[in-house]
Each structure stands twice: as structure tokens, then as C-alpha cells.
Motif scaffolding. Structure first.
Motif, mmCIF file in Angstrom:
data_model
loop_
_atom_site.group_PDB
_atom_site.id
_atom_site.type_symbol
_atom_site.label_atom_id
_atom_site.label_comp_id
_atom_site.label_asym_id
_atom_site.label_seq_id
_atom_site.Cartn_x
_atom_site.Cartn_y
_atom_site.Cartn_z
ATOM 1 N N THR A 15 0.793 -1.233 0.000
ATOM 2 C CA THR A 15 0.000 0.000 0.000
ATOM 3 C C THR A 15 0.823 1.279 0.000
ATOM 4 N N LEU A 16 2.082 1.212 0.389
ATOM 5 C CA LEU A 16 2.828 2.454 0.608
ATOM 6 C C LEU A 16 4.274 2.322 0.160
ATOM 7 N N TYR A 17 4.690 3.264 -0.742
ATOM 8 C CA TYR A 17 6.048 3.202 -1.286
ATOM 9 C C TYR A 17 6.782 4.547 -1.197
ATOM 10 N N GLY A 18 6.158 5.550 -0.573
ATOM 11 C CA GLY A 18 6.763 6.878 -0.526
ATOM 12 C C GLY A 18 5.843 7.891 -1.164
ATOM 13 N N CYS A 19 6.137 9.177 -0.979
ATOM 14 C CA CYS A 19 5.228 10.210 -1.486
ATOM 15 C C CYS A 19 6.009 11.341 -2.131
ATOM 16 N N TYR A 20 5.659 11.675 -3.410
ATOM 17 C CA TYR A 20 6.272 12.811 -4.108
ATOM 18 C C TYR A 20 5.622 14.137 -3.716
ATOM 19 N N GLU A 21 4.488 14.057 -3.005
ATOM 20 C CA GLU A 21 3.668 15.232 -2.691
ATOM 21 C C GLU A 21 3.198 15.920 -3.968
ATOM 22 N N CYS A 22 2.908 15.145 -4.999
ATOM 23 C CA CYS A 22 2.455 15.715 -6.271
ATOM 24 C C CYS A 22 0.976 16.096 -6.228
ATOM 25 N N GLY A 23 0.213 15.476 -5.312
ATOM 26 C CA GLY A 23 -1.199 15.819 -5.167
ATOM 27 C C GLY A 23 -2.136 15.131 -6.131
ATOM 28 N N ILE A 24 -1.645 14.192 -6.931
ATOM 29 C CA ILE A 24 -2.513 13.504 -7.881
ATOM 30 C C ILE A 24 -3.618 12.736 -7.150
ATOM 31 N N CYS A 25 -3.278 12.128 -6.030
ATOM 32 C CA CYS A 25 -4.296 11.363 -5.285
ATOM 33 C C CYS A 25 -5.410 12.272 -4.802
ATOM 34 N N VAL A 26 -5.057 13.474 -4.363
ATOM 35 C CA VAL A 26 -6.074 14.410 -3.877
ATOM 36 C C VAL A 26 -6.920 14.929 -5.040
ATOM 37 N N ALA A 27 -6.260 15.242 -6.148
ATOM 38 C CA ALA A 27 -6.977 15.773 -7.311
ATOM 39 C C ALA A 27 -7.980 14.773 -7.884
ATOM 40 N N SER A 28 -7.675 13.491 -7.752
ATOM 41 C CA SER A 28 -8.559 12.472 -8.321
ATOM 42 C C SER A 28 -9.599 11.964 -7.326
ATOM 43 N N CYS A 29 -9.530 12.433 -6.089
ATOM 44 C CA CYS A 29 -10.398 11.902 -5.020
ATOM 45 C C CYS A 29 -11.739 12.630 -4.978
ATOM 46 N N PRO A 30 -12.861 11.923 -5.196
ATOM 47 C CA PRO A 30 -14.174 12.589 -5.117
ATOM 48 C C PRO A 30 -14.511 13.056 -3.706
ATOM 49 N N SER A 31 -14.070 12.328 -2.701
ATOM 50 C CA SER A 31 -14.380 12.735 -1.325
ATOM 51 C C SER A 31 -13.693 14.043 -0.961
ATOM 52 N N ALA A 32 -12.507 14.283 -1.556
ATOM 53 C CA ALA A 32 -11.771 15.499 -1.246
ATOM 54 C C ALA A 32 -12.506 16.747 -1.731
ATOM 55 N N ARG A 33 -13.435 16.548 -2.675
ATOM 56 C CA ARG A 33 -14.196 17.690 -3.183
ATOM 57 C C ARG A 33 -15.287 18.127 -2.218
ATOM 58 N N PHE A 34 -15.707 17.223 -1.343
ATOM 59 C CA PHE A 34 -16.854 17.522 -0.492
ATOM 60 C C PHE A 34 -16.522 17.547 0.995
ATOM 61 N N TYR A 35 -15.406 16.942 1.386
ATOM 62 C CA TYR A 35 -15.061 16.892 2.804
ATOM 63 C C TYR A 35 -13.653 17.441 2.992
#
Length: 238
Positions: A34-54
Motif C-alpha cells: 500500500t505504501l512506497y513513498g510520497c512525491y507530494e504531487c497531489g494527484i491522489c487528492v486531485a482524483s479523489c471525489p471525497s476530497a471535493r466535499f469533505y
């Protein structure tokens, strides 16, 4: 390391408790994928529908777990872990992180430990769980009532008022009943029940809602006995 949240609500919970739950997540056999490190690119947030509402961010999960920040982990476990829609859009991560997978494991840990956050989040689904496990089908038409699903909006009221007419208007065979979505044989119902019992799903339901568990086991074990199953033998296998 303190929580990243200035208004952290669970500072009075001991580190031992938080560490135990954190370790349970990391001990899960799925954790390593599940976890390999983070570039902090924000792609996961941009693609997340929940992030749009919560106020929800899959990136926070990846970063908090990577830093082994048990205090923020505990905040997430008690609050926003239930805001995820589990669509796994976040797996677009270029590092192949899977925040949705992390959250799946965290939810199971919350359920297995009988945390109040899990009981509250899943309370509305107890009727659905009972229906699925006692009939082998899913949400039945007669469950489309405003008091069952108040968050489904005004359309539920319109549907419930004319439910039998709607049901008869559907072209496929629906048995013209509102009590079942479709017919499932008793043999299939029992097989499904035994799978849930042997796989530990019933144990999770007992932790979350003892009332539903007792009703369900009483109804289904009576049916098992009618069909000649030896309950003592099944309990030995469990």
C-alpha cells in the motif's frame, strides 16, 4: 511527535493504545503493497471525489503512515477514515501508493476493536446487513423509505409512495413483490451464511451491533437445523 491537527481531540488517549492499533494496521498482510513513498504531487487528492466535499485528503494518510505518526493516525482512525468513498481513484499515484487500501485496513482495525467511530459510521447499514444476510439479496424495494435513507433526498419519498406500481412496471421478472430484490434459494442463503460465519464476518457484526447479530444467528441457525446441518460440527470448524 504531536498530531498535525492543532485541535486534536484524542490527546488523552494513551500512546500504548494508539501504538497497538497502528501496529495492527502494519501487521496486515496487505500493508506491504500500500505504501512506497510520497512525491507530494497531489494527484491522489486531485482524483479523489471525497476530497471535493469533505476536509479529506488521501495524501495525508500516505504521509502520516509513512512517518509513523501514531497521534495523527488515531485522529484519522476516529474521524475522516469514514469519509473515503473507496473508489480507489487515488491509486493513480506515480509511486503506486494505495491510500484507499490503507484506509480499508484501518477501517477493519476500527471494526475489530469495536471503536465507537465504526459503530456510528455503520449504524445506518444494520438493516441492510440484516437483509443481505437473511435473504441473500441486497437492498429490497420495501427498504426505500425516507426514514431508512434520509440522505437519499426527496426522490426516495416519490418512489416509496408508488412502490408497488413502480415494481410492476419493471420489464424483468421481479416476482411482483416489494420484499425481495430477487429470489434466492434457501440452499444459496445457507451457503452464504456459512461463508460469513466461517470467514469471521459474523464476529465483526457481533462487535458492531449485538442486537442484529443475535436476531440474525437465531433466524439463520434455525434454518440450518431445518436443513439438517449440525451446528455443533460447524462451531468446531469455526
Amino acid at each position: 511527535m504531536p498530531s498535525i491537527y492543532a485541535d486534536a481531540k484524542y490527546q488523552d488517549v494513551s500512546e500504548e493504545v494508539k501504538q497497538k492499533l497502528f501496529d495492527e494496521v502494519k501487521a496486515d498482510m496487505r500493508w506491504e503493497t500500500t505504501l512506497y513513498g510520497c512525491y507530494e504531487c497531489g494527484i491522489c487528492v486531485a482524483s479523489c471525489p471525497s476530497a471535493r466535499f469533505y476536509e479529506f485528503s488521501p495524501r495525508v494518510y500516505a504521509q502520516v503512515m509513512a512517518r509513523e505518526d501514531i497521534h495523527t493516525f488515531y485522529e484519522l482512525l476516529n474521524d475522516s477514515v469514514w469519509d473515503c468513498s473507496q473508489c480507489f481513484s487515488c491509486t493513480r499515484c506515480p509511486r503506486q501508493n494505495n491510500p484507499g487500501g490503507i484506509i480499508t485496513i484501518m477501517r477493519e482495525v476500527a471494526v475489530n476493536n469495536g471503536m465507537q467511530s465504526a459503530k456510528t459510521a455503520l449504524q445506518a447499514y444494520s438493516r441492510i446487513i440484516y437483509k443481505v444476510m437473511s435473504t441473500g439479496t441486497q437492498v429490497a424495494p420495501d427498504m426505500l423509505q425516507p426514514d431508512f435513507f434520509p440522505d437519499w433526498g426527496p426522490d426516495v419519498v416519490k418512489v416509496s409512495e408508488n412502490l408497488e406500481n413502480w415494481r410492476r412496471a419493471i420489464p424483468p421478472e421481479t416476482m411482483h413483490t416489494t420484499e425481495l430484490a430477487w429470489d434466492v434459494s434457501e440452499e444459496t442463503q445457507l451457503e452464504l451464511y456459512l461463508i460469513w460465519k466461517l470467514s469471521g464476518n459474523l464476529d465483526q457484526i457481533e462487535i458492531l451491533d449485538e442486537g442484529i447479530f443475535m436476531i440474525l444467528t437465531e433466524v439463520m441457525e434455525e434454518l440450518l437445523e431445518e436443513h439438517g446441518y449440525d451446528l455443533d460440527e460447524i462451531d468446531v470448524v469455526v
